[in-house]
Design a protein around this motif. Structure first.
Motif, mmCIF file in Angstrom:
data_model
loop_
_atom_site.group_PDB
_atom_site.id
_atom_site.type_symbol
_atom_site.label_atom_id
_atom_site.label_comp_id
_atom_site.label_asym_id
_atom_site.label_seq_id
_atom_site.Cartn_x
_atom_site.Cartn_y
_atom_site.Cartn_z
ATOM 1 N N ARG A 1 0.846 -1.187 0.000
ATOM 2 C CA ARG A 1 0.000 0.000 0.000
ATOM 3 C C ARG A 1 0.880 1.236 0.000
ATOM 4 O O ARG A 1 1.957 1.242 0.590
ATOM 5 C CB ARG A 1 -0.897 0.034 1.231
ATOM 6 C CG ARG A 1 -2.044 -0.906 1.122
ATOM 7 C CD ARG A 1 -3.005 -0.647 2.245
ATOM 8 N NE ARG A 1 -4.087 -1.604 2.089
ATOM 9 C CZ ARG A 1 -5.339 -1.312 2.231
ATOM 10 N NH1 ARG A 1 -5.699 -0.091 2.567
ATOM 11 N NH2 ARG A 1 -6.266 -2.220 2.067
ATOM 12 N N THR A 2 0.386 2.254 -0.668
ATOM 13 C CA THR A 2 1.073 3.537 -0.694
ATOM 14 C C THR A 2 0.002 4.621 -0.809
ATOM 15 O O THR A 2 -1.189 4.307 -0.906
ATOM 16 C CB THR A 2 2.090 3.603 -1.853
ATOM 17 O OG1 THR A 2 2.860 4.794 -1.726
ATOM 18 C CG2 THR A 2 1.422 3.554 -3.197
ATOM 19 N N THR A 3 0.397 5.854 -0.801
ATOM 20 C CA THR A 3 -0.561 6.955 -0.890
ATOM 21 C C THR A 3 -0.278 7.787 -2.134
ATOM 22 O O THR A 3 0.839 7.792 -2.662
ATOM 23 C CB THR A 3 -0.476 7.871 0.350
ATOM 24 O OG1 THR A 3 0.855 8.364 0.468
ATOM 25 C CG2 THR A 3 -0.854 7.111 1.606
ATOM 26 N N LEU A 4 -1.300 8.467 -2.598
ATOM 27 C CA LEU A 4 -1.145 9.411 -3.704
ATOM 28 C C LEU A 4 -0.533 10.688 -3.153
ATOM 29 O O LEU A 4 -0.845 11.108 -2.042
ATOM 30 C CB LEU A 4 -2.496 9.713 -4.343
ATOM 31 C CG LEU A 4 -3.148 8.555 -5.095
ATOM 32 C CD1 LEU A 4 -4.560 8.943 -5.531
ATOM 33 C CD2 LEU A 4 -2.333 8.176 -6.303
ATOM 34 N N ARG A 5 0.318 11.304 -3.941
ATOM 35 C CA ARG A 5 0.966 12.551 -3.535
ATOM 36 C C ARG A 5 0.659 13.630 -4.556
ATOM 37 O O ARG A 5 0.643 13.364 -5.754
ATOM 38 C CB ARG A 5 2.479 12.354 -3.441
ATOM 39 C CG ARG A 5 2.844 11.302 -2.417
ATOM 40 C CD ARG A 5 4.311 10.971 -2.501
ATOM 41 N NE ARG A 5 4.589 9.833 -1.649
ATOM 42 C CZ ARG A 5 5.449 9.857 -0.649
ATOM 43 N NH1 ARG A 5 6.133 10.950 -0.393
ATOM 44 N NH2 ARG A 5 5.648 8.782 0.080
ATOM 45 N N ARG A 6 0.422 14.813 -4.088
ATOM 46 C CA ARG A 6 0.119 15.933 -4.973
ATOM 47 C C ARG A 6 1.396 16.359 -5.686
ATOM 48 O O ARG A 6 2.438 16.562 -5.080
ATOM 49 C CB ARG A 6 -0.454 17.099 -4.185
ATOM 50 C CG ARG A 6 -0.776 18.245 -5.131
ATOM 51 C CD ARG A 6 -1.844 19.182 -4.712
ATOM 52 N NE ARG A 6 -3.167 18.693 -4.435
ATOM 53 C CZ ARG A 6 -4.062 18.262 -5.343
ATOM 54 N NH1 ARG A 6 -3.717 18.196 -6.606
ATOM 55 N NH2 ARG A 6 -5.257 17.903 -5.001
ATOM 56 N N VAL B 1 2.329 8.604 -7.662
ATOM 57 C CA VAL B 1 2.638 7.491 -6.775
ATOM 58 C C VAL B 1 4.139 7.239 -6.872
ATOM 59 O O VAL B 1 4.691 7.180 -7.965
ATOM 60 C CB VAL B 1 1.876 6.212 -7.213
ATOM 61 C CG1 VAL B 1 2.280 5.034 -6.356
ATOM 62 C CG2 VAL B 1 0.391 6.438 -7.169
ATOM 63 N N GLN C 1 -1.725 14.109 -9.345
ATOM 64 C CA GLN C 1 -1.299 13.290 -8.223
ATOM 65 C C GLN C 1 -0.389 12.197 -8.750
ATOM 66 O O GLN C 1 -0.508 11.777 -9.890
ATOM 67 C CB GLN C 1 -2.502 12.686 -7.510
ATOM 68 C CG GLN C 1 -3.361 13.724 -6.814
ATOM 69 C CD GLN C 1 -4.467 13.099 -5.999
ATOM 70 O OE1 GLN C 1 -4.545 11.887 -5.862
ATOM 71 N NE2 GLN C 1 -5.319 13.934 -5.447
#
Length: 78
Positions: A2-7, A14, A12
């Motif tokens: 799992r990872t998060t989206l970054r602006r 990854v 956005q």
């Protein structure tokens, strides 16, 4: 994983770990497409990649040299 989206600006992004990219053969360019609701990331395949793998010039036969010397001596008809 799992990872998060970054602006990134107005978009956005990854971050993909380097070992994962190496395992997939991804270097600089990628192809993105959708399969249903999934985003698929693939390495860019070079056109004609592998066509000459294993080619050895010394094994190449020049077919023009195998023609008899008078092979083109007849007049052509149009």
């Amino acid at each position: 994983m799992r990872t998060t989206l970054r602006r990134i600006g107005n978009s956005q992004g990854v971050l993909i770990p380097a070992p994962l990219l190496a395992e997939c053969g991804i270097q600089d360019e990628i192809e993105l497409h959708l399969e249903g609701k999934k985003i698929v990331i693939e390495p860019v395949q070079q056109p004609r990649a592998g066509w000459f793998d294993g080619y050895r010039a010394e094994d190449d036969v020049d077919v023009w040299q195998q023609l008899p010397p008078d092979a083109d001596s007849e007049a052509w008809e149009w």
